[in-house]
Design a protein around this motif. Structure first.
Motif, mmCIF file in Angstrom:
data_model
loop_
_atom_site.group_PDB
_atom_site.id
_atom_site.type_symbol
_atom_site.label_atom_id
_atom_site.label_comp_id
_atom_site.label_asym_id
_atom_site.label_seq_id
_atom_site.Cartn_x
_atom_site.Cartn_y
_atom_site.Cartn_z
ATOM 1 N N UNK A 58 -17.402 25.624 -25.940
ATOM 2 C CA UNK A 58 -16.657 24.947 -24.547
ATOM 3 C C UNK A 58 -17.746 24.274 -23.733
ATOM 4 N N UNK A 59 -17.203 23.026 -23.270
ATOM 5 C CA UNK A 59 -18.191 22.477 -22.241
ATOM 6 C C UNK A 59 -17.605 22.012 -20.984
ATOM 7 N N UNK A 60 -17.937 22.541 -19.722
ATOM 8 C CA UNK A 60 -17.133 22.272 -18.591
ATOM 9 C C UNK A 60 -18.003 21.385 -17.682
ATOM 10 N N UNK A 61 -18.235 21.660 -16.579
ATOM 11 C CA UNK A 61 -18.938 20.786 -15.364
ATOM 12 C C UNK A 61 -20.445 20.690 -15.762
ATOM 13 N N UNK A 62 -20.780 19.755 -16.785
ATOM 14 C CA UNK A 62 -22.268 19.761 -17.154
ATOM 15 C C UNK A 62 -22.796 18.394 -17.611
ATOM 16 N N UNK A 63 -24.054 18.338 -18.270
ATOM 17 C CA UNK A 63 -24.571 17.021 -18.283
ATOM 18 C C UNK A 63 -24.715 17.061 -19.775
ATOM 19 N N UNK A 64 -24.302 17.835 -20.625
ATOM 20 C CA UNK A 64 -24.415 18.116 -21.987
ATOM 21 C C UNK A 64 -25.800 18.393 -22.417
ATOM 22 N N UNK A 65 -26.574 18.801 -21.633
ATOM 23 C CA UNK A 65 -28.082 19.031 -21.986
ATOM 24 C C UNK A 65 -28.215 20.375 -22.882
ATOM 25 N N UNK A 66 -27.476 21.128 -22.815
ATOM 26 C CA UNK A 66 -27.506 22.184 -23.793
ATOM 27 C C UNK A 66 -27.006 21.806 -25.113
ATOM 28 N N UNK A 67 -25.898 21.009 -25.281
ATOM 29 C CA UNK A 67 -25.675 20.329 -26.567
ATOM 30 C C UNK A 67 -26.732 19.596 -27.224
ATOM 31 N N UNK A 68 -27.283 18.648 -26.300
ATOM 32 C CA UNK A 68 -28.305 18.080 -26.752
ATOM 33 C C UNK A 68 -29.588 18.617 -27.237
#
Ligand code: SF4
Ligand code: F3S
Length: 328
Positions: A58-68
């Motif tokens: 799940x992705x919430x309030x983020x920059x997607x840096x961990x997905x990157x």
């Protein structure tokens, strides 16, 4: 070591891995988890016998840096044999997990993505691992982060309590991270604070969190059927048990009072200690110096930049100013 292990040979043949890659992966995992080498065998057997662990990300309030960070954990250079490249950690991990839902990566969107999520929840009740990236805003009933018209908190309350384990990936999911930095207008917080009842939970702070630690946590869970030993903040000891400073590659210079005093000065060129440039390594618990970044090629201090303490609680507020020692 595994030549007599038919099950492992069979598994290696069925997977995309060759046996050399698989054993190297198991060795790396044992080393990261600070386990004695005899556990390489146990990890290999567990992984070779395990059915794929379903994962909801799940992705919430983020920059997607961990997905990157996750996506870029591609092939890595062999530290022992220069020029030899191994499959990336994530390539290897995907033989043992199945990412069933990830809004950034999956094809369905809108209502179709909600249908996908509900299907996964129905198919794997209490059997899936839930990884959360991003903070949960609580101000104004959570309207600062809504997905398909639902707040992050509402989605978290539906998905997290029914997971077999939950992982907060990155500082935003751990304690609110950057969105929670003062004045924290959205009331951002970490998932354990938002849902304190989660019983089987791991925090992996960092901005972003290191994928090596995520992979090692999952491998540990598959191997031992429980989460690794953690401190009172739910951080695994193998990754957050020691301060960077004592084992830093520049520690000898610290002991000799050889400090960088300005960016680009002789001390900087010579790789001296970055304490006077604001390095927070003496106050930061992490294994960055061992697992490193970018296919294990380097890390902030190795690249000549002080540690800003990104694995520490509320580091955006507590570690600033980043370029001055905190005691100043
Ligand atoms: Fe410690 Fe930072 Fe100096 Fe390394 S560079 S020895 S972590 S103060
Ligand atoms: Fe973060 Fe310091 Fe490691 S800034 S990435 S904890 S070296």
């Amino acid at each position: 070591m595994y030549s007599q292990n038919d099950q492992l040979s069979e598994s290696a043949q069925q997977s995309n891995l060759n046996r050399r890659d698989f054993l190297r992966f198991c060795s790396l995992m044992a080393a990261t988890l600070a386990l004695p080498t005899l556990y390489v065998d146990k990890i290999a057997k567990a992984l070779s016998l395990a059915t794929r662990l379903p994962v909801i990300w799940l992705e919430f309030q983020d920059c997607a840096g961990d997905t990157e960070s996750f996506l870029r954990a591609g092939s890595r250079s062999d530290p022992i044999q220069p020029g030899v490249t191994d499959p990336g950690l994530v390539d290897l991990l995907l033989d043992f997990i199945s990412v069933e839902y990830h809004e950034t990566l999956m094809a369905p969107s809108g209502f179709a993505s909600e249908k996908s999520l509900n299907e996964v929840l129905e198919k794997y009740p209490n059997q899936y691992l839930c990884i959360v990236e991003g903070s949960i805003p609580q101000a104004q009933n959570g309207i600062f982060c809504t997905i398909r018209g639902r707040t992050a908190l509402s989605i978290a309350q539906q998905v997290l309590p029914n997971a077999m384990a939950t992982i907060a990936m990155g500082s935003c999911a751990v304690d609110g991270g950057l969105p929670a930095a003062l004045p924290n207008l959205t009331g951002a917080t970490g998932i354990l604070n938002a849902i304190p009842s989660l019983g089987n939970h791991v925090n992996l702070p960092g901005c972003p969190a290191n994928v090596v630690n995520l992979v090692a946590t999952i491998v540990y869970l598959i191997t031992f059927n429980h989460l690794p030993e953690m401190d009172s903040r739910h951080r695994p000891y193998f990754a957050y048990g020691e301060e960077i400073h004592e084992e830093c590659e520049r520690h000898n210079f610290y002991e000799q009072d050889k400090f960088v005093l300005a960016w680009g000065d002789e001390g900087h060129k010579n790789g001296w200690c970055l304490f006077n440039m604001g390095c927070k390594g003496p106050e930061t618990k992490s294994n960055c110096q061992w697992v490193k970044w970018n296919d294990s090629t380097n890390w902030p201090i190795g690249a000549g930049h002080g540690c800003i303490g990104c694995t520490m609680p509320s580091f955006w507020d507590t570690m600033t100013p980043f370029y001055q020692p905190v005691d100043d």
